[in-house]
Write a protein that holds these residues in place. Sequence first.
Motif, mmCIF file in Angstrom:
data_model
loop_
_atom_site.group_PDB
_atom_site.id
_atom_site.type_symbol
_atom_site.label_atom_id
_atom_site.label_comp_id
_atom_site.label_asym_id
_atom_site.label_seq_id
_atom_site.Cartn_x
_atom_site.Cartn_y
_atom_site.Cartn_z
ATOM 1 N N VAL A 1 0.855 -1.187 0.000
ATOM 2 C CA VAL A 1 0.000 0.000 0.000
ATOM 3 C C VAL A 1 0.891 1.236 0.000
ATOM 4 C CG1 VAL A 1 -1.795 1.294 1.178
ATOM 5 C CG2 VAL A 1 -1.801 -1.210 1.301
ATOM 6 N N ASP A 2 0.761 2.047 -1.036
ATOM 7 C CA ASP A 2 1.474 3.322 -1.108
ATOM 8 C C ASP A 2 0.513 4.402 -0.624
ATOM 9 O OD1 ASP A 2 2.518 5.826 -1.972
ATOM 10 O OD2 ASP A 2 3.744 4.807 -3.462
ATOM 11 N N CYS A 3 0.802 4.963 0.525
ATOM 12 C CA CYS A 3 -0.128 5.911 1.142
ATOM 13 C C CYS A 3 -0.368 7.150 0.285
ATOM 14 C CB CYS A 3 0.381 6.331 2.520
ATOM 15 S SG CYS A 3 0.431 4.976 3.701
ATOM 16 N N GLU A 4 0.625 7.540 -0.509
ATOM 17 C CA GLU A 4 0.460 8.734 -1.328
ATOM 18 C C GLU A 4 -0.422 8.485 -2.544
ATOM 19 O OE1 GLU A 4 4.256 10.370 -2.291
ATOM 20 O OE2 GLU A 4 4.666 11.021 -0.229
ATOM 21 N N SER A 5 -0.277 7.307 -3.170
ATOM 22 C CA SER A 5 -1.066 7.036 -4.377
ATOM 23 C C SER A 5 -2.339 6.246 -4.076
ATOM 24 C CB SER A 5 -0.215 6.277 -5.406
ATOM 25 O OG SER A 5 0.274 5.068 -4.856
ATOM 26 N N ASP A 6 -2.302 5.360 -3.085
ATOM 27 C CA ASP A 6 -3.479 4.531 -2.772
ATOM 28 C C ASP A 6 -4.386 5.167 -1.730
ATOM 29 O OD1 ASP A 6 -2.509 2.545 -4.512
ATOM 30 O OD2 ASP A 6 -1.296 1.651 -2.934
ATOM 31 N N GLY A 7 -3.798 5.994 -0.868
ATOM 32 C CA GLY A 7 -4.596 6.678 0.154
ATOM 33 C C GLY A 7 -4.645 5.939 1.480
ATOM 34 N N LYS B 1 4.206 1.913 2.174
ATOM 35 C CA LYS B 1 5.187 2.839 1.621
ATOM 36 C C LYS B 1 4.683 4.286 1.713
ATOM 37 C CE LYS B 1 7.579 -0.341 -1.442
ATOM 38 N NZ LYS B 1 8.234 -0.491 -2.768
ATOM 39 N N ASN B 2 5.626 5.209 1.740
ATOM 40 C CA ASN B 2 5.305 6.641 1.844
ATOM 41 C C ASN B 2 4.304 6.941 2.967
ATOM 42 O OD1 ASN B 2 6.955 7.514 -0.385
ATOM 43 N ND2 ASN B 2 5.443 6.590 -1.743
ATOM 44 N N PRO B 3 4.615 6.551 4.198
ATOM 45 C CA PRO B 3 3.690 6.770 5.329
ATOM 46 C C PRO B 3 3.722 8.227 5.799
ATOM 47 C CG PRO B 3 5.729 5.817 6.124
ATOM 48 C CD PRO B 3 5.871 5.903 4.634
ATOM 49 N N PHE B 4 3.122 9.079 4.998
ATOM 50 C CA PHE B 4 3.178 10.517 5.309
ATOM 51 C C PHE B 4 2.488 10.846 6.626
ATOM 52 C CE2 PHE B 4 -0.694 10.011 2.755
ATOM 53 C CZ PHE B 4 -1.635 10.731 3.485
#
Length: 328
Positions: free
Chosen positions: A48-54, A77-80
């Motif tokens: 799960v890419d937090c930036e693209s998948d939400g 990924k990308n855990p903003f």
Amino acid sequence: MTLLSLFKNTNNNNPHTLIWSEDDFLNDYLAKSYAHEEQFKDLEHVIVDCESDGLDELIASLTESSLFSEQKLIMVKNPFFLTAKVPKKFQKQVNDLQKIFENLQELEDVVVIVASYDKIDRRKKLTKTVLKEFNVVEPKIRSYEVGAITKAIIKDEGYTITQSALQLLIERSDQVMDTILSNYQKLKMAAPDNKITERSVMQNVDLSLAQNIFAILESALSKNYQEAIDRLNNQLREGTSPIQLLAVFENQLELILVVKILAKRGRSEPQIVKELGVHPYRVKLALKNRLAIGKLEQLLRDAINLEYNYKNGNYHEDNFLQLFVLNV
């Protein structure tokens, strides 16, 4: 052994892991290696890419059962949500994640968070919870540790490498871990017997820009000016800009100069390595350099002056670089 064990772990008995450093390539390499360990082979793997998948997708993956296996390994990924810049519109999702991670031990799935950030917001409640509930691994590598870490990674993956081949791999990768791993991937493809030799590195790993610049300097220092000019022209033909070349020239000369000054002040080779934080091989080569300190200072001033004049439009051709090399 897991590659993660090469670095400091806060709790290596906890499978839920946070891999955190600003080195995206290394983080990803370690995360993939961890995900392919024997203990996780029967789990469904979800990314799960937090930036693209939400964040809604992440929460769904964390709370829904798998259709394919009893457990999932969820790579985040990308855990903003761990950073200071989280828009207020995500407050509900952040609260939901807080509840999930507070009860992480009740989760059947394994969660691996890959945070490729320089900083995370340690003041936030959610970040504090993640740091407490996950095994935190910070794969930060000092330049003088590059050789040992590279060798350990190669050994852990079932390959062998000679010391000369390891040294050459590191040299041709400019002692940069990302580049080393990328070149190592090429070498694995060319090593059907899992043995990496110096010849294999020479055949499959090109000289880096810094290596080519170093070769130009070495040729010039040996008064082999034709070879130095040929190497310089090859770099220009391959698209390297004069500014790039000058920047590397300056870097090489500055390192040699500083190493020689420290050696003159009585510092030993290991002390210089530690003080400058550079790879030992670069220090060794600098100590072997035959130029006097005064000459190095002059060359460095010349290189800086050339860069200044080129940027200000006083030079429009590349022959000023040839003149610089001929004056070495």
